[in-house]
Design a protein around this motif. Structure first.
Motif, mmCIF file in Angstrom:
data_model
loop_
_atom_site.group_PDB
_atom_site.id
_atom_site.type_symbol
_atom_site.label_atom_id
_atom_site.label_comp_id
_atom_site.label_asym_id
_atom_site.label_seq_id
_atom_site.Cartn_x
_atom_site.Cartn_y
_atom_site.Cartn_z
ATOM 1 N N THR A 178 -3.276 -10.984 2.367
ATOM 2 C CA THR A 178 -4.209 -10.211 1.489
ATOM 3 C C THR A 178 -4.687 -11.075 0.370
ATOM 4 O O THR A 178 -5.954 -11.238 0.171
ATOM 5 N N LEU A 197 2.296 -5.825 8.206
ATOM 6 C CA LEU A 197 1.006 -5.830 7.639
ATOM 7 C C LEU A 197 0.861 -4.747 6.559
ATOM 8 O O LEU A 197 1.162 -3.416 7.082
ATOM 9 N N SER A 198 -0.017 -4.850 5.493
ATOM 10 C CA SER A 198 -0.625 -3.781 4.352
ATOM 11 C C SER A 198 -1.653 -3.265 5.409
ATOM 12 O O SER A 198 -2.684 -4.049 5.785
ATOM 13 N N PRO A 199 -1.740 -1.859 5.464
ATOM 14 C CA PRO A 199 -2.871 -1.411 5.726
ATOM 15 C C PRO A 199 -3.944 -1.255 4.690
ATOM 16 O O PRO A 199 -5.123 -0.861 5.055
ATOM 17 N N VAL A 200 -3.879 -1.702 3.465
ATOM 18 C CA VAL A 200 -4.860 -1.623 2.666
ATOM 19 C C VAL A 200 -5.576 -2.851 2.471
ATOM 20 O O VAL A 200 -4.931 -4.018 2.723
#
Lengths: 224, 224
Positions: A178, A197-200
């Motif tokens: 990110t 992973l972050s979905p943001v």
């Protein structure tokens, strides 16, 4: 088109599992090792958010004290020193030497980019037998802003005199990916066991489960 | 001398243990609840560090997806909605109503200061039966910078037209205490089970294991 590959070091290249024996000795179980590293990151991040820089070694020591207090265990300075010192001698994950060697043989520049302080980072990579594969070892400590703040990633671009978009971070941490993407870099996510992973926000264009597979993808995408 | 008491809400006043049944239903165990909230915080903090604001509800949803992926479980939108919705109906810790009531009867102003978005925060406190004890419910979302960034704490000082040093944060989170102290406020740490202070940086002048005991200390220290 990335020309510089910036490798995260802890967990991405080196295996923190090597600390498990020490955690077992201190706490009777290796289970607090994961929460410890999460606490290290939280202290680092809070330092960044509050504008009160906390270097990564200080965060490691403080997090160990916090975990010990939570476990109802009292640690001596010597025990804290000895445990944190183990960070300098972590072994590489098995896929690392060959995959790094292969990428080092391309025309891409390899740099280690880590939150570890400089002398720890140098020792870590030397002990892991991969120091010579990197053109540079860069510590975020030099800019006194730890990843995922933009400064460390931008420092890599500046060091190689390229645009941020010419730098690709390789990391097993969603927060690092990110940070790199927000700094304008590319990123490749290494899905080490438990890493998600972050979905943001923006997503990396390359994802694989081993550094071997990720090296394949990088060669296909980034080498002319 | 503090004139405003700013109370953190999640975990400090309200008990996240109420989510355990939902986590057991989703994952076969309540164990991922702690890592989930830690992941919520990490996503929020990364948003702050990278300058890409992530509101607390979005962080809760994303963290649930990440925990599910790590557990090898696939969640529907409905399951995510239902779990995150439980945040609005958390019960207060048993010591909360009496201690808050006592502090509300002093000449100190009570405000809730939370990373929860405004309508969630209002619902949380109403459902917990303590909304009317607060002069204001303030969400960090209003300044689009979550705690421990200085802005939310400074917003409390501004709302009551006092200096930051006239605001005392009460929280069960070390990062919240660190943030308040760096913003120039006072802080009181509530040592909920498992909660420990960071040894890095400034320390709060009041610490207790229950809100009852902390209210005693606050009355003695802050009431003229």
């Amino acid at each position: 088109m990335p020309r510089v590959l910036a490798f995260d070091v802890n967990e991405t290249l080196l295996d923190l599992k090597a600390l498990d024996t020490a955690f077992e000795d201190l706490f009777g179980s290796a289970a607090p090792r994961g929460p410890w590293f999460a606490q290290v990151l939280q202290l680092s991040f809070v330092g960044g958010i509050t504008g009160s820089y906390v270097d990564f070694t200080t965060a490691q020591r403080a997090a160990l004290q916090m975990i010990a207090e939570r476990q109802g265990v009292s640690l001596s300075e010597q025990q804290i020193d000895a445990t944190v010192a183990l960070m300098t001698s972590l072994p590489p994950h098995p896929d690392v030497p060959e995959a790094l060697g292969r990428l080092a043989a391309t025309d891409l520049h390899l740099v280690a980019l880590t939150n570890s302080v400089q002398d720890v980072a140098e020792q870590q990579l030397r002990n892991a037998g991969v120091r010579d594969l990197f053109a540079k070892v860069m510590s975020a400590d030099a800019v006194r802003r730890l990843k995922p703040a933009p400064e460390p990633y931008l420092a890599v671009a500046a060091a190689f005199d390229v645009h941020p978009g010419d730098v690709r971070l390789i990391a097993a941490h969603s927060w690092d990916v990110t940070g790199a993407l927000h700094a304008g870099c590319k990123a490749a996510f290494l899905r080490r066991p438990g890493a998600v992973l972050s979905p943001v926000g923006p997503q990396p264009d390359l994802v694989a489960g081993t550094l071997t597979d990720l090296a394949d993808l990088i060669v296909r995408r980034d080498c002319r």
